[in-house]
Design a protein around this motif. Structure first.
Motif, PDB file in Angstrom:
ATOM      1  N   PRO A 118       0.832  -1.204   0.000  1.00 40.27           N
ATOM      2  CA  PRO A 118       0.000   0.000   0.000  1.00 40.27           C
ATOM      3  C   PRO A 118       0.872   1.261   0.000  1.00 40.27           C
ATOM      4  O   PRO A 118       2.029   1.213   0.412  1.00 40.27           O
ATOM      5  CB  PRO A 118      -0.790  -0.114   1.311  1.00 40.27           C
ATOM      6  CG  PRO A 118      -0.785  -1.573   1.650  1.00 40.27           C
ATOM      7  CD  PRO A 118       0.542  -2.070   1.152  1.00 40.27           C
ATOM      8  N   PRO A 119       0.321   2.398  -0.446  1.00 38.69           N
ATOM      9  CA  PRO A 119       1.085   3.641  -0.480  1.00 38.69           C
ATOM     10  C   PRO A 119       1.624   4.022   0.894  1.00 38.69           C
ATOM     11  O   PRO A 119       0.961   3.777   1.907  1.00 38.69           O
ATOM     12  CB  PRO A 119       0.064   4.689  -0.943  1.00 38.69           C
ATOM     13  CG  PRO A 119      -1.050   3.929  -1.549  1.00 38.69           C
ATOM     14  CD  PRO A 119      -1.048   2.568  -0.941  1.00 38.69           C
ATOM     15  N   GLY A 120       2.811   4.594   0.913  1.00 36.89           N
ATOM     16  CA  GLY A 120       3.392   5.086   2.161  1.00 36.89           C
ATOM     17  C   GLY A 120       4.505   4.229   2.727  1.00 36.89           C
ATOM     18  O   GLY A 120       5.241   4.660   3.608  1.00 36.89           O
ATOM     19  N   TYR A 121       4.641   2.993   2.218  1.00 38.21           N
ATOM     20  CA  TYR A 121       5.697   2.110   2.737  1.00 38.21           C
ATOM     21  C   TYR A 121       7.093   2.594   2.362  1.00 38.21           C
ATOM     22  O   TYR A 121       8.069   2.236   3.015  1.00 38.21           O
ATOM     23  CB  TYR A 121       5.509   0.677   2.226  1.00 38.21           C
ATOM     24  CG  TYR A 121       4.611  -0.155   3.101  1.00 38.21           C
ATOM     25  CD1 TYR A 121       5.135  -1.017   4.059  1.00 38.21           C
ATOM     26  CD2 TYR A 121       3.230  -0.081   2.980  1.00 38.21           C
ATOM     27  CE1 TYR A 121       4.302  -1.782   4.864  1.00 38.21           C
ATOM     28  CE2 TYR A 121       2.389  -0.843   3.783  1.00 38.21           C
ATOM     29  CZ  TYR A 121       2.933  -1.689   4.723  1.00 38.21           C
ATOM     30  OH  TYR A 121       2.121  -2.442   5.532  1.00 38.21           O
ATOM     31  N   ASP A 122       7.191   3.390   1.307  1.00 43.15           N
ATOM     32  CA  ASP A 122       8.502   3.910   0.916  1.00 43.15           C
ATOM     33  C   ASP A 122       9.171   4.617   2.089  1.00 43.15           C
ATOM     34  O   ASP A 122      10.388   4.523   2.277  1.00 43.15           O
ATOM     35  CB  ASP A 122       8.393   4.841  -0.291  1.00 43.15           C
ATOM     36  CG  ASP A 122       7.344   5.932  -0.111  1.00 43.15           C
ATOM     37  OD1 ASP A 122       6.305   5.673   0.554  1.00 43.15           O
ATOM     38  OD2 ASP A 122       7.551   7.016  -0.641  1.00 43.15           O
ATOM     39  N   LEU A 123       8.379   5.285   2.927  1.00 44.05           N
ATOM     40  CA  LEU A 123       8.950   5.995   4.082  1.00 44.05           C
ATOM     41  C   LEU A 123       9.472   5.016   5.121  1.00 44.05           C
ATOM     42  O   LEU A 123      10.467   5.286   5.786  1.00 44.05           O
ATOM     43  CB  LEU A 123       7.902   6.930   4.697  1.00 44.05           C
ATOM     44  CG  LEU A 123       7.403   8.026   3.755  1.00 44.05           C
ATOM     45  CD1 LEU A 123       6.233   8.780   4.346  1.00 44.05           C
ATOM     46  CD2 LEU A 123       8.532   8.986   3.387  1.00 44.05           C
ATOM     47  N   LEU A 124       8.801   3.868   5.274  1.00 45.56           N
ATOM     48  CA  LEU A 124       9.249   2.862   6.244  1.00 45.56           C
ATOM     49  C   LEU A 124      10.576   2.235   5.813  1.00 45.56           C
ATOM     50  O   LEU A 124      11.392   1.853   6.643  1.00 45.56           O
ATOM     51  CB  LEU A 124       8.187   1.760   6.410  1.00 45.56           C
ATOM     52  CG  LEU A 124       6.817   2.195   6.948  1.00 45.56           C
ATOM     53  CD1 LEU A 124       5.902   0.997   7.107  1.00 45.56           C
ATOM     54  CD2 LEU A 124       6.946   2.953   8.271  1.00 45.56           C
ATOM     55  N   PHE A 125      10.778   2.146   4.493  1.00 46.78           N
ATOM     56  CA  PHE A 125      12.048   1.598   3.972  1.00 46.78           C
ATOM     57  C   PHE A 125      13.132   2.677   3.927  1.00 46.78           C
ATOM     58  O   PHE A 125      14.265   2.391   3.588  1.00 46.78           O
ATOM     59  CB  PHE A 125      11.854   1.060   2.551  1.00 46.78           C
ATOM     60  CG  PHE A 125      11.294  -0.330   2.476  1.00 46.78           C
ATOM     61  CD1 PHE A 125      12.121  -1.437   2.427  1.00 46.78           C
ATOM     62  CD2 PHE A 125       9.915  -0.531   2.428  1.00 46.78           C
ATOM     63  CE1 PHE A 125      11.608  -2.709   2.345  1.00 46.78           C
ATOM     64  CE2 PHE A 125       9.390  -1.812   2.340  1.00 46.78           C
ATOM     65  CZ  PHE A 125      10.236  -2.902   2.308  1.00 46.78           C
ATOM     66  N   GLY A 126      12.737   3.905   4.183  1.00 46.33           N
ATOM     67  CA  GLY A 126      13.697   5.007   4.085  1.00 46.33           C
ATOM     68  C   GLY A 126      13.988   5.362   2.634  1.00 46.33           C
ATOM     69  O   GLY A 126      15.048   5.874   2.328  1.00 46.33           O
ATOM     70  N   HIS A 127      13.032   5.048   1.735  1.00 45.36           N
ATOM     71  CA  HIS A 127      13.176   5.370   0.312  1.00 45.36           C
ATOM     72  C   HIS A 127      11.985   6.181  -0.167  1.00 45.36           C
ATOM     73  O   HIS A 127      11.130   5.677  -0.880  1.00 45.36           O
ATOM     74  CB  HIS A 127      13.249   4.086  -0.528  1.00 45.36           C
ATOM     75  CG  HIS A 127      14.590   3.456  -0.532  1.00 45.36           C
ATOM     76  ND1 HIS A 127      15.204   3.000   0.613  1.00 45.36           N
ATOM     77  CD2 HIS A 127      15.440   3.196  -1.546  1.00 45.36           C
ATOM     78  CE1 HIS A 127      16.398   2.483   0.280  1.00 45.36           C
ATOM     79  NE2 HIS A 127      16.551   2.587  -1.006  1.00 45.36           N
ATOM     80  N   PRO A 128      11.876   7.447   0.242  1.00 42.45           N
ATOM     81  CA  PRO A 128      10.719   8.226  -0.193  1.00 42.45           C
ATOM     82  C   PRO A 128      10.620   8.262  -1.718  1.00 42.45           C
ATOM     83  O   PRO A 128      11.604   8.532  -2.393  1.00 42.45           O
ATOM     84  CB  PRO A 128      10.997   9.623   0.358  1.00 42.45           C
ATOM     85  CG  PRO A 128      11.984   9.424   1.452  1.00 42.45           C
ATOM     86  CD  PRO A 128      12.803   8.226   1.057  1.00 42.45           C
ATOM     87  N   GLN A 129       9.444   7.934  -2.212  1.00 31.63           N
ATOM     88  CA  GLN A 129       9.203   7.928  -3.666  1.00 31.63           C
ATOM     89  C   GLN A 129       8.690   9.307  -4.070  1.00 31.63           C
ATOM     90  O   GLN A 129       7.904   9.910  -3.345  1.00 31.63           O
ATOM     91  CB  GLN A 129       8.134   6.880  -4.030  1.00 31.63           C
ATOM     92  CG  GLN A 129       8.531   5.456  -3.702  1.00 31.63           C
ATOM     93  CD  GLN A 129       9.693   4.983  -4.556  1.00 31.63           C
ATOM     94  OE1 GLN A 129       9.737   5.214  -5.752  1.00 31.63           O
ATOM     95  NE2 GLN A 129      10.642   4.324  -3.918  1.00 31.63           N
ATOM     96  N   PRO A 130       9.127   9.810  -5.221  1.00 37.27           N
ATOM     97  CA  PRO A 130       8.546  11.062  -5.683  1.00 37.27           C
ATOM     98  C   PRO A 130       7.054  10.858  -5.922  1.00 37.27           C
ATOM     99  O   PRO A 130       6.668   9.846  -6.477  1.00 37.27           O
ATOM    100  CB  PRO A 130       9.286  11.344  -6.996  1.00 37.27           C
ATOM    101  CG  PRO A 130       9.923  10.065  -7.389  1.00 37.27           C
ATOM    102  CD  PRO A 130      10.078   9.232  -6.157  1.00 37.27           C
TER     103      PRO A 130
END
Length: 131
Positions: A118-130
């Protein structure tokens, strides 16, 4: 080539600033069990192949999630599985483990992993997506 277990735990322990190996180990097990429930097919298999065997098996035999958890609920679930954890400490645990997973996996595979989440997991991985 998968990361060795000691190296993987070293990274988790360092990133999580855990006092003991056991704390790092517990965080890794819980977070990977929850993550594995969200991934399917070749992406899960490829990610497992980059992890030490112990953790690959946890990822491949996950706790079954009835539905994909939003990032917020993933944090809450992690806190529920780790004794004495709060949502704040769980967020720290997740960051320590998933940033280590991301380093082991590499950018291309992590992008494929994030497509299954789901959206938002990029922050948990420390890889913010544009956005």
């Amino acid at each position: 080539m998968s990361m060795r277990r000691e190296a993987f735990l070293d990274h988790v322990q360092e990133r999580g600033e855990y006092r003991t190996r056991e704390e790092a180990e517990r965080a890794a097990r819980v977070v990977l069990a929850l993550l594995g429930a969200h991934l399917v097919g070749t992406v899960r298999a490829e990610l497992a192949a980059r992890l030490p065997e112990t953790y690959a098996l946890i990822l491949l035999n996950p706790l079954q999630a009835a539905e994909p958890l939003s990032p917020e609920r993933f944090v809450r679930a992690t806190a529920a599985w780790i004794e004495g954890a709060t949502e704040t400490t769980a967020l720290w645990d997740i960051g320590a483990v998933l940033s280590t997973v991301a380093a082991a996996a590499g950018g291309i595979l992590i992008r494929d992993v994030l497509l299954q989440l789901p959206p938002g997991y990029d922050l948990l991985f420390g890889h913010p997506q544009p956005t």
